[in-house]
Enzyme design. Structure first.
Site, PDB file in Angstrom:
ATOM      1  N   ARG A  49     -27.034 -17.155  -1.834  1.00 37.39           N
ATOM      2  CA  ARG A  49     -26.212 -17.191  -0.628  1.00 37.39           C
ATOM      3  C   ARG A  49     -27.031 -17.792   0.510  1.00 37.39           C
ATOM      4  NH1 ARG A  49     -23.302 -12.788   0.136  1.00 37.39           N
ATOM      5  NH2 ARG A  49     -23.210 -12.846   2.384  1.00 37.39           N
ATOM      6  N   LYS A  78     -19.268 -10.253   7.374  1.00 38.67           N
ATOM      7  CA  LYS A  78     -18.003 -10.137   8.106  1.00 38.67           C
ATOM      8  C   LYS A  78     -17.924  -8.826   8.872  1.00 38.67           C
ATOM      9  CE  LYS A  78     -15.340 -12.231   4.611  1.00 38.67           C
ATOM     10  NZ  LYS A  78     -14.346 -11.932   3.612  1.00 38.67           N
ATOM     11  N   GLU A 105     -11.592 -13.182   0.495  1.00 33.22           N
ATOM     12  CA  GLU A 105     -10.781 -12.005   0.760  1.00 33.22           C
ATOM     13  C   GLU A 105     -10.280 -12.178   2.189  1.00 33.22           C
ATOM     14  OE1 GLU A 105     -11.886  -7.418   0.292  1.00 33.22           O
ATOM     15  OE2 GLU A 105     -13.465  -8.778  -0.352  1.00 33.22           O
TER      16      GLU A 105
HETATM   17  P1  ATP Z   1     -19.028 -11.055   3.673  1.00 35.88           P
HETATM   18  O1  ATP Z   1     -20.155 -10.337   2.993  1.00 35.88           O
HETATM   19  O2  ATP Z   1     -19.412 -11.819   4.879  1.00 35.88           O
HETATM   20  O3  ATP Z   1     -17.819 -10.228   3.891  1.00 35.88           O
HETATM   21  P2  ATP Z   1     -17.879 -11.913   1.271  1.00 35.88           P
HETATM   22  O4  ATP Z   1     -18.721 -12.404   0.168  1.00 35.88           O
HETATM   23  O5  ATP Z   1     -17.405 -10.540   1.141  1.00 35.88           O
HETATM   24  O6  ATP Z   1     -18.632 -12.172   2.635  1.00 35.88           O
HETATM   25  P3  ATP Z   1     -15.522 -13.293   0.523  1.00 35.88           P
HETATM   26  O7  ATP Z   1     -14.338 -13.573   1.336  1.00 35.88           O
HETATM   27  O8  ATP Z   1     -15.393 -12.339  -0.595  1.00 35.88           O
HETATM   28  O9  ATP Z   1     -16.631 -12.823   1.535  1.00 35.88           O
HETATM   29  O10 ATP Z   1     -16.236 -14.612   0.034  1.00 35.88           O
HETATM   30  C1  ATP Z   1     -15.616 -15.790  -0.378  1.00 35.88           C
HETATM   31  C2  ATP Z   1     -16.646 -16.638  -1.058  1.00 35.88           C
HETATM   32  O11 ATP Z   1     -17.657 -17.022  -0.123  1.00 35.88           O
HETATM   33  C3  ATP Z   1     -17.337 -15.910  -2.180  1.00 35.88           C
HETATM   34  O12 ATP Z   1     -17.356 -16.767  -3.315  1.00 35.88           O
HETATM   35  C4  ATP Z   1     -18.717 -15.631  -1.661  1.00 35.88           C
HETATM   36  O13 ATP Z   1     -19.656 -15.610  -2.681  1.00 35.88           O
HETATM   37  C5  ATP Z   1     -18.942 -16.789  -0.685  1.00 35.88           C
HETATM   38  N1  ATP Z   1     -19.890 -16.409   0.354  1.00 35.88           N
HETATM   39  C6  ATP Z   1     -19.800 -15.394   1.226  1.00 35.88           C
HETATM   40  N2  ATP Z   1     -20.901 -15.318   2.008  1.00 35.88           N
HETATM   41  C7  ATP Z   1     -21.704 -16.354   1.626  1.00 35.88           C
HETATM   42  C8  ATP Z   1     -23.003 -16.827   2.038  1.00 35.88           C
HETATM   43  N3  ATP Z   1     -23.696 -16.232   3.028  1.00 35.88           N
HETATM   44  N4  ATP Z   1     -23.503 -17.923   1.420  1.00 35.88           N
HETATM   45  C9  ATP Z   1     -22.824 -18.530   0.434  1.00 35.88           C
HETATM   46  N5  ATP Z   1     -21.623 -18.132  -0.006  1.00 35.88           N
HETATM   47  C10 ATP Z   1     -21.057 -17.057   0.570  1.00 35.88           C
HETATM   48 MG    MG Z   2     -16.258  -9.981  -0.581  1.00 39.04          MG
END
Ligand code: ATP
Ligand code: MG
Length: 611
Positions: free
Chosen positions: A311, A321, A76
């Site tokens: 994760r 984030k 995102e």
């Molecule tokens: P955040 O919680 O930091 O905002 P998010 O999951 O909302 O992270 P996205 O931009 O939606 O962020 O994530 C893009 C991809 O990265 C998704 O497939 C998500 O599962 C993966 N991802 C995000 N954080 C992690 C993590 N700590 N370890 C492994 N994969 C991750």
């Molecule tokens: Mg997300």
């Protein structure tokens, strides 16, 4: 120095394969097993690919898909990517590369409020820097989920017509109350029995802006008694008057993430949709939706499948984030690319290489249960990568002057003697070490800690009467020091032993127990050195809802003025070095200039945390 420092030849061009490890050398994991089994069974061999995402009719016109598998990384664009995303990037792009597939970079920009082109660009940079290209060609544009809004709308109408979706006009509170909970089944909405024709008319009114934001939603019609709450008629479209960065004001209804995501995957002919464990409960809806849309002939078969992995949780690090944004906006750090940040831009500025992050991703592996990875594992990967590749150089971080009182007599007044050392003491196979050039004269800078008036037991460096070698230079004998009125040492005094220069026949004529690092006063250059430490004092700074701000390390940055040898002063931004005995440093990619060198501590020479 004209020769390229191998630590700085990181593969950052799209398409370059930064990891030399062949597929066979990589340990297996459950994702690899799933993919290998699908390849063996030919699960996806009937798929066609029409060159761009699209529905079943579109792909039917295409060729058999040349990509054996398709994975995707769907961020995102609402923040900078962090080390957790790096894991996901390495998994998705790495598996596609290893199995003859293609990985898609797709901006999941279905939420109209949160996108920003600053984030879009930073994500593109981060993926490229890690060494990957996407969507099948090195200069392909990333996909954007918002390009699929038209199809998503069409699919919603198809669901309505088939009796699989209805417009619900309950209030948010009523909907929440009627959803039930783990022990209690939900209650059907009074709007659930509307006919498809009624629902279609209502949904079109929603689309045409005839209803207020939040006044109604489109819901999938599944099972209000399902033990999985996500299957209790989840909302799939909402009314939201917001200008979207891509589609402007075309839409006042937007799809919900859980509805949009499976459709995005299917339009792109993804085979293995890999996500983190928190989406496990969404999988039944993912499958339900794609079954409905493939049986209706809208989407190509077989549909993608979702698989979840743990994760990354890293000690002393926050990977949310939202919380990282708080650090930036509250000025706890200097920005998203502060070298203490676990963002990819922060790690890069800190001196991390793409290779080190790839090795890290491989080393931590892929598992199905959450665990914590020790921060030292990440540091170890960088240290290993730089050990063989980074040029060496001497830097004095806490300088005191050393005066060679007999220099003018034995070497000649004002004489500067040229010295050399290899930039790489143990060059990797096929690499020839360049030579560093510097000079020694009457005065040199040494570390304050390398002199003791009264030596502690076992001390081997400078104290009156002791001999040491100035590394790459001469053997010297300490005679004492000078002090100011406060008793602070202002200079260390010694005499040079002639004919003991390193690399000359006389070098071994005098045995010493220690060689110390130094930089000549004549050719040393002042540099700002930023000594970074971990941003948090606690291993799990935000565990259990703790206020992570409270565990910020007040000493996570100390700035010192160091004196560095001339080869280091010639560094270009992003160049990485080992400052002998101190650790690995990088010329800051923002502030470093030839007139004013700035170096960041990337990682110490050995793991010193907690010792
Ligand atoms: P955040 O919680 O930091 O905002 P998010 O999951 O909302 O992270 P996205 O931009 O939606 O962020 O994530 C893009 C991809 O990265 C998704 O497939 C998500 O599962 C993966 N991802 C995000 N954080 C992690 C993590 N700590 N370890 C492994 N994969 C991750
Ligand atoms: Mg997300």
């Amino acid at each position: 120095m004209s020769t390229q420092n191998p630590a700085n030849t990181a593969a950052n061009t799209p398409g370059a394969a930064p990891s030399a490890a062949p597929e066979a050398a990589k340990p297996s994991n459950f994702l690899r097993q799933i993919i290998e089994s699908d390849l063996e069974k030919g699960t996806y061999t009937t798929r066609r690919w029409a060159g761009a995402p699209g529905d079943a009719a579109h792909h039917a016109q295409g060729e058999p898909d040349p990509a054996k598998i398709r994975t995707r990384f769907p961020p995102e664009p609402n923040g900078y990517l962090h080390i957790g995303h790096a894991k996901s990037i390495c998994i998705n792009f790495g598996l596609a590369r290893d199995y003859g597939g293609v990985c898609h970079l797709r901006f999941d920009d279905t939420n109209p409020e949160k996108e920003d082109t600053e984030y879009v660009n930073s994500i593109i940079d981060a993926v490229k820097w890690l060494g990957y290209d996407w969507n099948g060609s090195p200069d392909a544009a990333p996909y954007q989920a918002s390009d699929y809004f038209g199809f998503m709308y069409r699919a919603a109408e198809a669901l309505i017509e088939a009796g699989h979706a209805y417009v619900d006009e309950q209030t948010v509170e009523q909907m929440r109350a009627n959803r039930g909970d783990f022990g209690k089944p939900g209650v059907d909405s009074p709007f659930r029995t509307r006919t498809p024709a009624e629902n279609l008319a209502r949904f079109r009114e929603m689309r045409d802006g005839q209803h207020e934001d939040g006044s109604m939603v489109l819901r999938a019609k599944i099972d209000m008694a399902s033990p999985n709450i996500n299957m209790r008629d989840p909302a799939i479209y909402r009314i939201r008057r917001a200008t979207h960065h891509n589609t402007g004001d075309t839409w006042c209804i937007y799809p919900m993430y859980t509805y949009a995501h499976p459709i995005e995957d299917a339009l792109e002919q993804i085979t293995h949709s890999l996500c983190t464990l928190e989406f496990e409960d969404q999988r039944p809806f993912y499958d339900w939706l794609l079954e409905r849309l493939t049986e209706g002939g809208l989407l190509a078969s077989p549909p993608p499948r979702q698989y979840e992995f743990a994760r990354l949780n890293l000690t002393y690090v926050i990977t949310s984030k939202r919380k990282l944004a708080q650090l930036v906006y509250d000025h706890k750090v200097s920005g998203w690319d502060d070298p203490r940040m676990p963002t990819i831009v922060g790690l890069r500025r800190r001196g991390y290489t793409p290779e080190s992050l790839q090795v890290f991703a491989d080393r931590i592996g892929v598992t199905k249960s959450d665990s914590w990875i020790d921060y030292s594992t990440l540091e170890g990967c960088l240290r290993e990568d730089l050990e063989l590749k980074a040029y060496r150089g001497m830097a004095v971080l806490n300088p005191v002057k050393l005066v060679l009182t007999n220099w003018d007599d034995v070497m000649g007044a004002g004489h500067l003697e040229p010295c050399t050392l290899p930039a790489l003491p143990h060059p990797p196979e096929g690499v020839e070490s360049p030579t560093r050039h510097f000079t020694i004269g009457k005065e040199v800078w040494i570390e304050r800690e390398d002199f003791e008036e009264v030596p502690p037991k076992g001390y081997k460096r400078l104290f009156p009467g002791n001999k040491v070698r100035l590394k790459g230079g001469y053997v010297i004998e300490c005679t004492g020091c000078t002090k100011d009125a406060n008793g602070t040492i202002t200079a260390v005094l010694a005499t040079v032993v002639p004919d003991t220069k390193s690399g000359t026949p006389g070098a071994d004529s005098v045995k010493v127990k220690a060689a110390i690092t130094w930089v000549g006063v004549a050719d040393g250059v002042n540099a700002e050195v930023r000594m970074y430490d971990r941003l948090f004092l606690e291993a799990q700074p935000d565990a259990g809802g703790k206020d992570f701000i409270e565990s910020l390390n007040p000493n996570s940055l100390k700035v010192v003025t160091a004196i560095v040898e001339p080869s280091l002063a010639n560094a270009k931004r992003d160049d990485k070095f080992q400052f002998e005995r101190h650790g690995y440093f990088v010329a800051d990619r923002v502030d470093h200039r030839a007139e004013k060198p700035v170096f960041n501590l990337a990682v110490g020479l050995k793991d010193s945390w907690g010792k």
